[in-house]
Design a protein around this motif. Structure first.
Motif, short mmCIF file in Angstrom:
data_model
loop_
_atom_site.label_atom_id
_atom_site.label_comp_id
_atom_site.label_asym_id
_atom_site.label_seq_id
_atom_site.Cartn_x
_atom_site.Cartn_y
_atom_site.Cartn_z
N GLU A 219 -59.51 -25.18 -40.13
CA GLU A 219 -60.57 -25.49 -41.07
C GLU A 219 -61.94 -24.49 -40.91
N LEU A 220 -62.06 -23.86 -39.85
CA LEU A 220 -63.05 -22.92 -39.74
C LEU A 220 -62.70 -21.28 -40.30
N ALA A 221 -61.49 -20.90 -40.07
CA ALA A 221 -60.90 -19.94 -40.82
C ALA A 221 -60.85 -20.05 -42.22
N GLY A 222 -60.55 -21.44 -42.84
CA GLY A 222 -60.59 -21.37 -44.24
C GLY A 222 -61.81 -21.31 -44.91
N HIS A 223 -62.89 -21.21 -44.03
CA HIS A 223 -64.05 -20.92 -44.68
C HIS A 223 -64.57 -19.50 -45.18
N LEU A 224 -63.96 -18.78 -44.16
CA LEU A 224 -64.02 -17.30 -44.32
C LEU A 224 -63.40 -16.63 -45.37
N ASN A 225 -62.50 -17.40 -46.11
CA ASN A 225 -61.95 -16.86 -47.32
C ASN A 225 -61.47 -15.19 -47.24
N ALA A 226 -60.69 -15.18 -46.04
CA ALA A 226 -60.08 -13.84 -45.68
C ALA A 226 -59.29 -13.31 -46.95
N PRO A 227 -58.88 -11.99 -47.04
CA PRO A 227 -57.87 -11.79 -48.15
C PRO A 227 -56.57 -11.82 -47.80
N VAL A 228 -55.61 -12.41 -48.52
CA VAL A 228 -54.40 -12.45 -48.21
C VAL A 228 -53.60 -11.19 -48.69
N VAL A 229 -52.78 -10.60 -47.56
CA VAL A 229 -52.10 -9.54 -47.60
C VAL A 229 -50.77 -9.57 -47.13
N PHE A 230 -49.81 -8.62 -47.59
CA PHE A 230 -48.67 -8.84 -46.67
C PHE A 230 -48.94 -8.15 -45.46
N ALA A 231 -48.73 -9.01 -44.29
CA ALA A 231 -49.18 -8.52 -43.04
C ALA A 231 -47.90 -8.22 -42.04
N HIS A 232 -48.16 -7.30 -41.16
CA HIS A 232 -47.28 -7.09 -40.08
C HIS A 232 -47.20 -8.17 -39.15
N ASN A 233 -48.19 -8.68 -38.71
CA ASN A 233 -48.28 -9.92 -37.85
C ASN A 233 -47.73 -9.62 -36.43
N ASP A 234 -47.24 -8.35 -35.99
CA ASP A 234 -46.93 -8.19 -34.63
C ASP A 234 -47.33 -6.49 -34.49
N LEU A 235 -48.39 -6.27 -34.56
CA LEU A 235 -48.81 -4.96 -34.38
C LEU A 235 -49.30 -4.69 -32.92
N LEU A 236 -48.34 -4.54 -32.14
CA LEU A 236 -48.43 -4.04 -30.74
C LEU A 236 -48.22 -2.75 -30.41
N SER A 237 -48.31 -2.39 -29.34
CA SER A 237 -47.69 -1.00 -29.21
C SER A 237 -46.55 -0.54 -29.34
N GLY A 238 -45.55 -1.51 -28.96
CA GLY A 238 -44.36 -1.33 -29.01
C GLY A 238 -43.77 -1.24 -30.36
N ASN A 239 -44.35 -1.52 -31.35
CA ASN A 239 -43.95 -1.62 -33.11
C ASN A 239 -44.78 -0.20 -33.35
N LEU A 240 -45.46 0.61 -32.79
CA LEU A 240 -45.98 1.91 -33.00
C LEU A 240 -45.43 2.92 -32.55
N MET A 241 -45.17 3.85 -33.33
CA MET A 241 -44.47 5.03 -32.90
C MET A 241 -45.04 6.29 -33.26
N LEU A 242 -45.11 7.38 -32.48
CA LEU A 242 -45.87 8.56 -32.62
C LEU A 242 -45.11 9.97 -32.51
N ASN A 243 -44.98 10.61 -33.47
CA ASN A 243 -44.09 11.94 -33.26
C ASN A 243 -45.36 13.07 -33.16
N ASP A 244 -45.64 13.29 -31.81
CA ASP A 244 -46.66 14.06 -31.25
C ASP A 244 -46.57 15.51 -32.06
N ASP A 245 -45.41 16.24 -32.31
CA ASP A 245 -45.42 17.28 -32.80
C ASP A 245 -45.99 17.49 -34.25
N GLU A 246 -45.66 16.31 -35.07
CA GLU A 246 -45.91 16.45 -36.29
C GLU A 246 -47.27 15.44 -36.46
N GLU A 247 -47.83 14.67 -35.57
CA GLU A 247 -48.84 14.09 -35.55
C GLU A 247 -48.67 12.95 -36.58
#
Length: 377
Positions: A219-247
């Protein structure tokens, strides 16, 4: 991107499977999640020869599999294939965790993965099998939770998340968050454990209380009218990868992806600063959050974001940070019953739910105070 160069017109012997309007190469084979590397390699060879016709005559010695570190749900393998001309090709095999169909909509994932890949997110999907998928290999390291708070990386994550949220994935645009939480709740509230200690621990949970919290928070969240997007929903460090050489930063693993609320993706990401140990003293400060918001809201001119927009996103993400705790707490209970992994999912429920209860009064007060302010046009 990864070193793999499998052509778009690769000939295959697997059947074609339709996901939306896109054909996916599919094999009806399964791969046992629990096999050792020596045991699993012949099965992987069989799978690859079924999927990829140009590899069907290669000797088994040309295939080398190794385990990759990953999450606590699926098993990941890196497979090197030496082609007849001596070229080395690397791909990633993801074997879905047992019983994950109880918590993950695999059809929804496959529908999204093509469009996200086309938009530059994640590895390319090369083929699927009954309990997993084969993807291109990304040459990059997996981030640690501590990496995410580094200002330069935090800014890049925010910029990429903004782009991710702008991808148009075909299908219903209805947000799935509360539907998923409802499904999790129904499953999680009717479990029994053979282990007496687990069963006694499970009985300590008041699902009536949890249900009440879900209703109030929705109910509370509904009052905030947050935009609806296609979300990842699990953006933890294990789902982020970095090529250090190419940044170069990569988002991977879209199995929880769905149309959802912008604030949930951001608040959930902030919760992941705590890592699997759930050290919530590591949750980003307001200044750190504002740094992220500036680069999310205006990637080209982050210093021109207004205080009004910063405050609005701060309240929104703080509220959905609470939702994230309930989401993963209920998820953990289902995993405690279904997953063969050694991870203590039952304890994880209490870590997340206790943090929810610790934070809720302050977060509810913040949101209600914000919502009571007169809105200027």
């Amino acid at each position: 991107m990864g070193a793999v160069n499998i052509r778009n017109d690769t000939e295959v012997s697997g059947e074609a499977r339709n996901d939306g309007d896109i054909k996916v190469v599919h094999s009806s084979l399964t791969v046992d999640h629990s096999l050792t590397i020596p045991e699993i390699t012949p099965r992987i060879v069989e799978l690859f020869k079924d999927l990829f016709k140009h590899w069907s005559n290669l000797d088994e010695s040309r295939f080398v599999a190794e385990n990759l570190s990953g999450g606590i749900t699926n098993r990941l393998l890196k497979v090197a294939v030496e082609e007849e001309n001596g070229t080395m090709v690397h791909v990633t095999v993801r074997i879905d965790g047992p019983n994950t169909e109880y918590i993950i909509n695999r059809d929804r994932e496959l529908q999204a993965i093509h469009h996200l890949s086309a938009a530059g997110f994640g590895p390319k999907l090369l083929g699927t099998f009954e309990n997993g998928m084969v993807q291109s290999f990304i040459h990059a390291r997996t981030l640690d939770a501590s990496d995410m708070r580094e200002p330069k990386l935090a800014a890049e994550i925010a910029k990429q998340l903004k782009s991710f949220h702008q991808v148009d994935v075909p299908g219903s645009k209805e947000p799935q968050l509360w539907n998923d939480i409802s499904k999790f709740f129904k499953k999680a509230s009717h479990l029994t454990f053979d282990d007496c200690k687990k069963q006694n621990k499970y009985k300590e949970i008041s699902f009536k209380e949890v249900e009440t919290e879900i209703i109030k928070l929705k109910e509370l969240a509904g009052h905030l009218n947050a935009p609806v997007v296609f979300a990842h929903n699990d953006l933890l460090s294990g789902n982020l990868m970095l090529n250090d050489d190419e940044e170069k930063l990569y988002f991977i693993d879209f199995e929880y992806g769905s149309y959802s609320y912008r604030g949930f993706d951001i608040g959930n990401h902030f919760n992941e600063y705590a890592g699997l140990d759930c050290d919530y003293t590591l949750y980003p400060s307001k200044n750190e959050q504002y740094h992220f918001f500036r680069h999310y809201l205006n990637p080209e001119k982050p210093n021109e974001v207004s205080d009004k927009d910063l405050e609005a996103l701060y309240v929104e993400s703080t509220c959905y940070m609470l939702v994230s705790h309930l989401y993963w707490a209920l998820w953990a209970l289902i995993q405690a019953k279904m997953s063969p992994n050694e991870f203590d999912y039952l304890e994880y429920f209490f870590l997340r739910y206790d943090e929810y209860k610790r934070q809720k009064n302050e977060c509810f007060s913040l949101a209600k105070s914000y919502l009571s302010q007169p809105k200027t046009i």
